[in-house]
Design an enzyme around this catalytic site. Structure first.
Site, PDB file in Angstrom:
ATOM      1  N   LYS A   1      43.720  37.933  42.979  1.00 47.33           N
ATOM      2  CA  LYS A   1      45.098  38.226  43.381  1.00 47.33           C
ATOM      3  C   LYS A   1      45.339  38.309  44.896  1.00 47.33           C
ATOM      4  CE  LYS A   1      47.161  38.511  39.454  1.00 47.33           C
ATOM      5  NZ  LYS A   1      47.023  37.088  39.170  1.00 47.33           N
TER       6      LYS A   1
ATOM      7  N   HIS B   1      44.352  24.382  35.973  1.00 48.88           N
ATOM      8  CA  HIS B   1      43.604  24.932  34.836  1.00 48.88           C
ATOM      9  C   HIS B   1      44.570  25.614  33.880  1.00 48.88           C
ATOM     10  CE1 HIS B   1      39.372  25.307  36.860  1.00 48.88           C
ATOM     11  NE2 HIS B   1      39.958  24.150  37.124  1.00 48.88           N
TER      12      HIS B   1
ATOM     13  N   TYR C   1      34.323  33.913  33.161  1.00 53.88           N
ATOM     14  CA  TYR C   1      34.056  35.305  33.570  1.00 53.88           C
ATOM     15  C   TYR C   1      33.052  35.873  32.576  1.00 53.88           C
ATOM     16  CZ  TYR C   1      38.144  35.346  36.689  1.00 53.88           C
ATOM     17  OH  TYR C   1      39.042  35.100  37.704  1.00 53.88           O
TER      18      TYR C   1
ATOM     19  N   TYR D   1      47.428  37.075  34.843  1.00 57.14           N
ATOM     20  CA  TYR D   1      46.506  36.182  35.556  1.00 57.14           C
ATOM     21  C   TYR D   1      47.255  35.008  36.198  1.00 57.14           C
ATOM     22  CZ  TYR D   1      42.105  33.860  36.638  1.00 57.14           C
ATOM     23  OH  TYR D   1      41.049  33.281  37.305  1.00 57.14           O
TER      24      TYR D   1
ATOM     25  N   PRO E   1      38.105  41.107  44.032  1.00 55.57           N
ATOM     26  CA  PRO E   1      38.458  39.712  43.740  1.00 55.57           C
ATOM     27  C   PRO E   1      38.490  39.336  42.254  1.00 55.57           C
ATOM     28  CG  PRO E   1      36.263  39.839  44.717  1.00 55.57           C
ATOM     29  CD  PRO E   1      36.829  41.218  44.776  1.00 55.57           C
TER      30      PRO E   1
HETATM   31  P1  FAD Z   1      43.005  37.168  56.117  1.00 60.05           P
HETATM   32  O1  FAD Z   1      42.720  35.941  55.344  1.00 60.05           O
HETATM   33  O2  FAD Z   1      41.937  38.179  56.315  1.00 60.05           O
HETATM   34  O3  FAD Z   1      43.567  36.689  57.523  1.00 60.05           O
HETATM   35  C1  FAD Z   1      43.702  37.575  58.606  1.00 60.05           C
HETATM   36  C2  FAD Z   1      43.544  36.790  59.896  1.00 60.05           C
HETATM   37  O4  FAD Z   1      43.726  37.667  61.008  1.00 60.05           O
HETATM   38  C3  FAD Z   1      42.135  36.210  60.040  1.00 60.05           C
HETATM   39  O5  FAD Z   1      42.221  34.840  60.379  1.00 60.05           O
HETATM   40  C4  FAD Z   1      41.506  37.056  61.124  1.00 60.05           C
HETATM   41  O6  FAD Z   1      40.535  36.332  61.878  1.00 60.05           O
HETATM   42  C5  FAD Z   1      42.710  37.442  61.949  1.00 60.05           C
HETATM   43  N1  FAD Z   1      42.523  38.646  62.757  1.00 60.05           N
HETATM   44  C6  FAD Z   1      41.811  39.760  62.457  1.00 60.05           C
HETATM   45  N2  FAD Z   1      41.886  40.643  63.459  1.00 60.05           N
HETATM   46  C7  FAD Z   1      42.675  40.094  64.402  1.00 60.05           C
HETATM   47  C8  FAD Z   1      43.095  40.518  65.686  1.00 60.05           C
HETATM   48  N3  FAD Z   1      42.709  41.701  66.198  1.00 60.05           N
HETATM   49  N4  FAD Z   1      43.901  39.708  66.407  1.00 60.05           N
HETATM   50  C9  FAD Z   1      44.282  38.502  65.913  1.00 60.05           C
HETATM   51  N5  FAD Z   1      43.892  38.042  64.704  1.00 60.05           N
HETATM   52  C10 FAD Z   1      43.099  38.824  63.974  1.00 60.05           C
HETATM   53  N6  FAD Z   1      42.338  36.011  46.532  1.00 60.05           N
HETATM   54  C11 FAD Z   1      42.942  35.275  45.580  1.00 60.05           C
HETATM   55  O7  FAD Z   1      44.184  35.275  45.526  1.00 60.05           O
HETATM   56  N7  FAD Z   1      42.259  34.503  44.682  1.00 60.05           N
HETATM   57  C12 FAD Z   1      40.908  34.477  44.686  1.00 60.05           C
HETATM   58  O8  FAD Z   1      40.324  33.732  43.888  1.00 60.05           O
HETATM   59  C13 FAD Z   1      40.221  35.289  45.638  1.00 60.05           C
HETATM   60  N8  FAD Z   1      38.883  35.276  45.715  1.00 60.05           N
HETATM   61  C14 FAD Z   1      38.260  35.924  46.724  1.00 60.05           C
HETATM   62  C15 FAD Z   1      36.878  35.844  46.808  1.00 60.05           C
HETATM   63  C16 FAD Z   1      36.221  36.475  47.841  1.00 60.05           C
HETATM   64  C17 FAD Z   1      34.719  36.397  47.905  1.00 60.05           C
HETATM   65  C18 FAD Z   1      36.960  37.197  48.851  1.00 60.05           C
HETATM   66  C19 FAD Z   1      36.259  37.866  50.021  1.00 60.05           C
HETATM   67  C20 FAD Z   1      38.324  37.277  48.779  1.00 60.05           C
HETATM   68  C21 FAD Z   1      38.988  36.649  47.719  1.00 60.05           C
HETATM   69  N9  FAD Z   1      40.371  36.704  47.621  1.00 60.05           N
HETATM   70  C22 FAD Z   1      40.983  36.033  46.604  1.00 60.05           C
HETATM   71  C23 FAD Z   1      41.161  37.464  48.601  1.00 60.05           C
HETATM   72  C24 FAD Z   1      41.777  36.598  49.711  1.00 60.05           C
HETATM   73  O9  FAD Z   1      40.779  35.847  50.351  1.00 60.05           O
HETATM   74  C25 FAD Z   1      42.512  37.497  50.735  1.00 60.05           C
HETATM   75  O10 FAD Z   1      43.339  38.391  50.065  1.00 60.05           O
HETATM   76  C26 FAD Z   1      43.343  36.658  51.722  1.00 60.05           C
HETATM   77  O11 FAD Z   1      42.491  36.055  52.679  1.00 60.05           O
HETATM   78  C27 FAD Z   1      44.372  37.517  52.459  1.00 60.05           C
HETATM   79  O12 FAD Z   1      45.027  36.751  53.428  1.00 60.05           O
HETATM   80  P2  FAD Z   1      45.558  37.423  54.762  1.00 60.05           P
HETATM   81  O13 FAD Z   1      46.191  36.342  55.538  1.00 60.05           O
HETATM   82  O14 FAD Z   1      46.324  38.642  54.430  1.00 60.05           O
HETATM   83  O15 FAD Z   1      44.244  37.973  55.498  1.00 60.05           O
HETATM   84  C1  PHB Z   2      36.787  31.647  43.357  1.00 58.08           C
HETATM   85  O1  PHB Z   2      36.827  30.503  42.890  1.00 58.08           O
HETATM   86  O2  PHB Z   2      36.358  31.873  44.510  1.00 58.08           O
HETATM   87  C2  PHB Z   2      37.245  32.803  42.545  1.00 58.08           C
HETATM   88  C3  PHB Z   2      37.776  32.555  41.283  1.00 58.08           C
HETATM   89  C4  PHB Z   2      38.212  33.635  40.519  1.00 58.08           C
HETATM   90  C5  PHB Z   2      38.109  34.927  41.023  1.00 58.08           C
HETATM   91  C6  PHB Z   2      37.602  35.157  42.283  1.00 58.08           C
HETATM   92  C7  PHB Z   2      37.167  34.085  43.061  1.00 58.08           C
HETATM   93  O3  PHB Z   2      38.520  35.967  40.251  1.00 58.08           O
END
Ligand code: FAD
Ligand code: PHB
Length: 415
Positions: free
Chosen positions: A303, A78, A207, A391, A299
């Site tokens: 980021k 995009h 947005y 962004y 979100p």
């Molecule tokens: P997580 O993805 O939370 O991974 C952590 C892992 O550890 C999980 O698999 C979990 O099961 C595991 N775990 C937990 N506890 C334990 C334990 N005790 N022992 C072993 N394993 C364990 N970010 C963006 O960059 N762009 C976006 O568009 C965006 N949109 C989002 C929309 C929504 C609705 C949400 C909820 C989040 C969004 N995010 C977005 C944020 C993004 O999803 C997270 O920041 C990302 O998942 C972080 O990755 P991580 O590996 O640090 O943590």
């Molecule tokens: C998404 O596609 O899930 C999404 C896109 C933009 C955002 C957050 C989530 O800022």
């Protein structure tokens, strides 16, 4: 006494989300051994619907580690997005404002699936369904990660633990309270998110700022639309039958130029609370926190996943320097280098959230100021340039080469 299976590795990684899996692969490419321990099932980890927007740098990183076949085939590049203010849509031309950069829409679950496949190909250990995961002796030269798997006890002895276990994991709580400083802001609203079987009606994200609250149009594929609505915090999902969701989406998103999302069958829905959170420092002894384990952003700025990727690039560089040259300097710098990017992303995400949502208790002055903010943002090239630069993602401080990756064209990496 129960028999304990003992493992010896260089890095024990807790959590197989984007941070843990990406770190495992970066270490693998540098010949550094790791064991990944995840408490959920493989399908659960893959099916969890979360992020969708990858910064240019995250795409470059997946490209540099060679885990980009799916991204190249199915990722949607995009070059802009829309901000819709009280019914008027304004395009932010990311590419022309940033010298050609873009974001890529590719579901986090796809990224995680690709990284799990890559891990399995390396034949290095990855345990799903690990129970009672506990991190001990992080202050000593040989920390231990213990867990139960298939009824057997395991103990992973290692040099370092990477706490990649997200916001609700066990690694951050393994650090004494007195050793951490917590910064936090909880927002007075949540996002209700849906996936719908509907062809995206716009090629780019929208947005939306509406009197009734924020809404976001996004997508996952040419046949699946992803949408979000600002709702009260702790909103029970049962209060939102599908018809009510569509009525509210259309009410908020319908633009004066006639644009609106296509309606389709809702295949997933959930409510996500909104929080800004940072725990510092991101290292305690031989435990290094990365991704959501150390910081959460609302979100709105897209980021979270991108910050997780940036953290583990910095960590991989530090571990490479340690194992190749016995250099502990980069490990010492880890937290400070990450936090410079984390705080800029925190500021950006807070700003996007504050600018685009309605806040309970705001008065008529607050409303007029917010509308003026958006009017300025969508009419000033300077303001749009600042938005676009953040962004698409600020440049990494760390070069790919310093983390043992082939050099690709990368902007302004300084170390
Ligand atoms: P997580 O993805 O939370 O991974 C952590 C892992 O550890 C999980 O698999 C979990 O099961 C595991 N775990 C937990 N506890 C334990 C334990 N005790 N022992 C072993 N394993 C364990 N970010 C963006 O960059 N762009 C976006 O568009 C965006 N949109 C989002 C929309 C929504 C609705 C949400 C909820 C989040 C969004 N995010 C977005 C944020 C993004 O999803 C997270 O920041 C990302 O998942 C972080 O990755 P991580 O590996 O640090 O943590
Ligand atoms: C998404 O596609 O899930 C999404 C896109 C933009 C955002 C957050 C989530 O800022």
């Amino acid at each position: 006494m129960a028999v304990v299976t003992t493992h010896r590795t260089q890095v024990a990684i807790v959590g197989a989300g984007p941070a843990g899996l990406l770190l495992g692969h970066l270490l693998h490419l540098n010949g550094i051994d790791s064991v990944i321990v995840e408490n959920r099932a493989r399908d659960y980890v893959i099916d969890r619907v979360r992020a969708g927007v990858l910064e240019q740098g995250t795409v470059d990183l997946l490209n540099a580690i060679g885990v980009d076949a799916g991204l190249r085939r199915r990722g949607l590049r995009h070059e802009g997005f829309y901000v819709s203010v009280l019914g008027s849509r304004h395009r932010i031309d990311l590419s022309s404002l940033t010298g050609g950069k873009a974001i890529t829409v590719y579901g986090q679950n796809e990224v995680v699936r690709d990284l799990i496949d890559a891990r399995i190909e390396t034949a290095r250990p990855l345990y799903f369904n690990a129970e009672q995961v506990a991190v001990t002796a992080v202050d000593s030269p040989s920390p231990v990660v213990r867990f139960r798997h298939d009824g057997a006890e395991h103990a992973v002895h290692c040099d370092f633990v990477a706490g990649c276990d997200g916001f609700h994991g066990v690694c951050r709580p393994a650090i004494p309270d007195a050793a951490l400083t917590i910064y936090e802001r909880v927002y007075p609203f949540a996002w209700l998110g849906i996936l719908a079987e509907a062809e995206p009606s716009s090629d780019e994200l929208v947005y939306t700022y509406h009197e009734r609250g924020f809404a976001l149009f996004s997508m996952r594929s040419p046949t699946v639309t992803r949408l979000y609505l600002q709702v009260p915090p702790d909103e029970p999902i049962e209060r939102w039958p599908d018809e009510a969701i569509w009525a509210e989406m259309l009410e908020r998103m319908r633009a004066r130029d006639g644009w609106q999302p296509n309606v389709g069958r809702i295949i997933q829905k959930s409510v996500t609370p909104m929080r800004s959170f940072v725990a510092t420092p991101m290292r305690h002894g031989n435990l290094f926190l990365a991704g959501d384990a150390a910081h959460i952003v609302p979100p709105t700025g897209a980021k979270g996943l991108n910050l997780a990727a940036a953290d583990v690039l910095v960590l991989a560089r530090a571990m490479k320097a340690y194992y190749e040259r016995g250099d502990t300097g980069k490990l010492s710098e880890y937290s400070d280098v990450c936090l410079r990017r984390v705080w800029k992303a925190q500021r950006f995400s807070w700003w996007m959230t504050s600018t685009l949502h309605r806040f309970p208790g705001e008065n008529a002055f607050d409303y007029q100021r917010q509308v003026a903010d958006l009017d300025y943002l969508t009419s000033s090239r300077a303001a749009m340039t600042s938005l676009a630069e953040q962004y698409v993602g600020l440049p990494f401080e760390v070069s790919f080469e310093s983390a043992g990756l082939p050099a690709v064209e990368q902007e302004a990496a300084t170390h």
